[in-house]
Design a protein around this motif. Structure first.
Motif, mmCIF file in Angstrom:
data_model
loop_
_atom_site.group_PDB
_atom_site.id
_atom_site.type_symbol
_atom_site.label_atom_id
_atom_site.label_comp_id
_atom_site.label_asym_id
_atom_site.label_seq_id
_atom_site.Cartn_x
_atom_site.Cartn_y
_atom_site.Cartn_z
ATOM 1 N N LEU A 62 0.873 -1.181 0.000
ATOM 2 C CA LEU A 62 0.000 0.000 0.000
ATOM 3 C C LEU A 62 0.903 1.223 0.000
ATOM 4 N N SER A 63 0.926 1.931 -1.122
ATOM 5 C CA SER A 63 1.917 3.009 -1.223
ATOM 6 C C SER A 63 1.517 4.260 -0.454
ATOM 7 N N ARG A 64 0.228 4.435 -0.193
ATOM 8 C CA ARG A 64 -0.183 5.705 0.422
ATOM 9 C C ARG A 64 -0.713 5.566 1.835
ATOM 10 N N SER A 65 -0.728 4.348 2.379
ATOM 11 C CA SER A 65 -1.354 4.179 3.683
ATOM 12 C C SER A 65 -0.377 4.482 4.811
ATOM 13 N N SER A 66 -0.911 5.145 5.836
ATOM 14 C CA SER A 66 -0.084 5.361 7.018
ATOM 15 C C SER A 66 -0.946 5.228 8.264
ATOM 16 N N TYR A 67 -0.280 4.938 9.373
ATOM 17 C CA TYR A 67 -0.981 4.760 10.639
ATOM 18 C C TYR A 67 -0.193 5.495 11.701
ATOM 19 N N GLN A 68 -0.864 6.379 12.414
ATOM 20 C CA GLN A 68 -0.208 7.196 13.444
ATOM 21 C C GLN A 68 1.046 7.855 12.882
ATOM 22 N N GLY A 69 0.917 8.347 11.645
ATOM 23 C CA GLY A 69 2.002 9.118 11.037
ATOM 24 C C GLY A 69 3.093 8.294 10.383
ATOM 25 N N ARG A 70 3.031 6.972 10.516
ATOM 26 C CA ARG A 70 4.081 6.151 9.889
ATOM 27 C C ARG A 70 3.503 5.376 8.716
ATOM 28 N N PRO A 71 4.277 5.236 7.627
ATOM 29 C CA PRO A 71 3.781 4.433 6.498
ATOM 30 C C PRO A 71 3.660 2.967 6.907
ATOM 31 N N VAL A 72 2.585 2.340 6.511
ATOM 32 C CA VAL A 72 2.414 0.913 6.795
ATOM 33 C C VAL A 72 2.007 0.203 5.503
ATOM 34 N N ASP A 73 2.368 -1.076 5.411
ATOM 35 C CA ASP A 73 1.942 -1.864 4.264
ATOM 36 C C ASP A 73 0.908 -2.893 4.725
ATOM 37 N N GLY A 74 0.478 -3.704 3.787
ATOM 38 C CA GLY A 74 -0.566 -4.679 4.107
ATOM 39 C C GLY A 74 -0.128 -5.714 5.127
ATOM 40 N N ILE A 75 1.173 -6.028 5.128
ATOM 41 C CA ILE A 75 1.702 -6.992 6.096
ATOM 42 C C ILE A 75 1.516 -6.431 7.511
ATOM 43 N N LYS A 76 1.900 -5.174 7.673
ATOM 44 C CA LYS A 76 1.831 -4.517 8.988
ATOM 45 C C LYS A 76 0.378 -4.407 9.455
ATOM 46 N N ILE A 77 -0.520 -4.009 8.560
ATOM 47 C CA ILE A 77 -1.930 -3.865 8.944
ATOM 48 C C ILE A 77 -2.492 -5.234 9.342
ATOM 49 N N THR A 78 -2.113 -6.270 8.591
ATOM 50 C CA THR A 78 -2.581 -7.617 8.924
ATOM 51 C C THR A 78 -2.073 -8.028 10.299
ATOM 52 N N GLN A 79 -0.805 -7.719 10.595
ATOM 53 C CA GLN A 79 -0.256 -8.031 11.920
ATOM 54 C C GLN A 79 -1.066 -7.328 13.015
ATOM 55 N N MET A 80 -1.414 -6.064 12.759
ATOM 56 C CA MET A 80 -2.195 -5.310 13.741
ATOM 57 C C MET A 80 -3.550 -5.982 13.978
ATOM 58 N N LEU A 81 -4.182 -6.425 12.895
ATOM 59 C CA LEU A 81 -5.488 -7.081 13.012
ATOM 60 C C LEU A 81 -5.366 -8.409 13.756
ATOM 61 N N LYS A 82 -4.314 -9.163 13.440
ATOM 62 C CA LYS A 82 -4.128 -10.487 14.044
ATOM 63 C C LYS A 82 -3.700 -10.383 15.505
ATOM 64 N N ASP A 83 -3.078 -9.257 15.883
ATOM 65 C CA ASP A 83 -2.647 -9.064 17.271
ATOM 66 C C ASP A 83 -3.783 -8.606 18.179
ATOM 67 N N ASP A 84 -4.861 -8.141 17.579
ATOM 68 C CA ASP A 84 -5.992 -7.631 18.355
ATOM 69 C C ASP A 84 -7.007 -8.759 18.543
ATOM 70 N N PRO A 85 -7.278 -9.140 19.801
ATOM 71 C CA PRO A 85 -8.206 -10.253 20.054
ATOM 72 C C PRO A 85 -9.568 -10.049 19.384
ATOM 73 N N ASN A 86 -9.985 -8.788 19.219
ATOM 74 C CA ASN A 86 -11.297 -8.521 18.601
ATOM 75 C C ASN A 86 -11.331 -8.841 17.120
ATOM 76 N N THR A 87 -10.169 -8.783 16.472
ATOM 77 C CA THR A 87 -10.155 -8.973 15.017
ATOM 78 C C THR A 87 -9.275 -10.149 14.598
ATOM 79 N N ALA A 88 -8.705 -10.859 15.552
ATOM 80 C CA ALA A 88 -7.749 -11.933 15.242
ATOM 81 C C ALA A 88 -8.368 -13.031 14.386
ATOM 82 N N ASN A 89 -9.683 -13.261 14.548
ATOM 83 C CA ASN A 89 -10.323 -14.355 13.807
ATOM 84 C C ASN A 89 -10.876 -13.946 12.453
ATOM 85 N N LEU A 90 -10.766 -12.664 12.147
ATOM 86 C CA LEU A 90 -11.265 -12.183 10.861
ATOM 87 C C LEU A 90 -10.295 -12.642 9.767
#
Length: 139
Positions: A62-90
């Motif tokens: 993802l060339s334009r995505s950022s989170y809390q001011g830092r650029p993130v890619d799809g790998i990073k966003i997926t890690q964030m989702l998988k680390d959160d118990p609320n979204t880990a099973n999605l």
């Protein structure tokens, strides 16, 4: 549509509007699925946490995505989702054009994603089938 037959929703996280349109079209026309599209990370997390998607199609680069001011890619966003118990099973399906031998395993391992699809998507039916396979079963 009867009461128990709610449409499943695919959240497409993709920074290329043409790809997003193509995916949307395949999924709605051929898959009978509802789609949402965003590359905004806060929006992705919000939709995921609120149960607004049944499966996420995540572009790796993802060339334009950022989170809390830092650029993130799809790998990073997926890690964030998988680390959160609320979204880990999605279920999250990574989508990437950079598919070298071995990339697939690396991306899946790094991110904790559930599956992987290479771009360009040539076989539309197989694309839909792969996504439907990960959808939560009708109870």
């Amino acid at each position: 549509m009867n009461g128990r037959d709610f449409m499943k929703t695919v959240l497409i996280v993709e920074d290329d509007p043409i790809n997003a349109r193509v995916f949307s079209k395949i999924l709605t026309k051929r898959g009978g699925l509802a789609v949402k599209h965003t590359e905004d990370v806060d929006e992705v997390l919000q939709i995921a946490q609120s149960g607004g998607a049944d499966v996420i199609l995540m572009d790796v680069s993802l060339s334009r995505s950022s989170y809390q001011g830092r650029p993130v890619d799809g790998i990073k966003i997926t890690q964030m989702l998988k680390d959160d118990p609320n979204t880990a099973n999605l279920p999250v399906i990574l989508v990437t054009a950079h598919a070298m031998q071995g990339d697939r395993e690396n991306f899946l391992q790094q991110s904790g994603a559930d599956a992987y699809i290479s771009k360009p998507v040539i076989d539309h039916q197989s694309f839909v089938d792969q996504i439907k396979k990960l959808l939560p079963d009708e109870s």
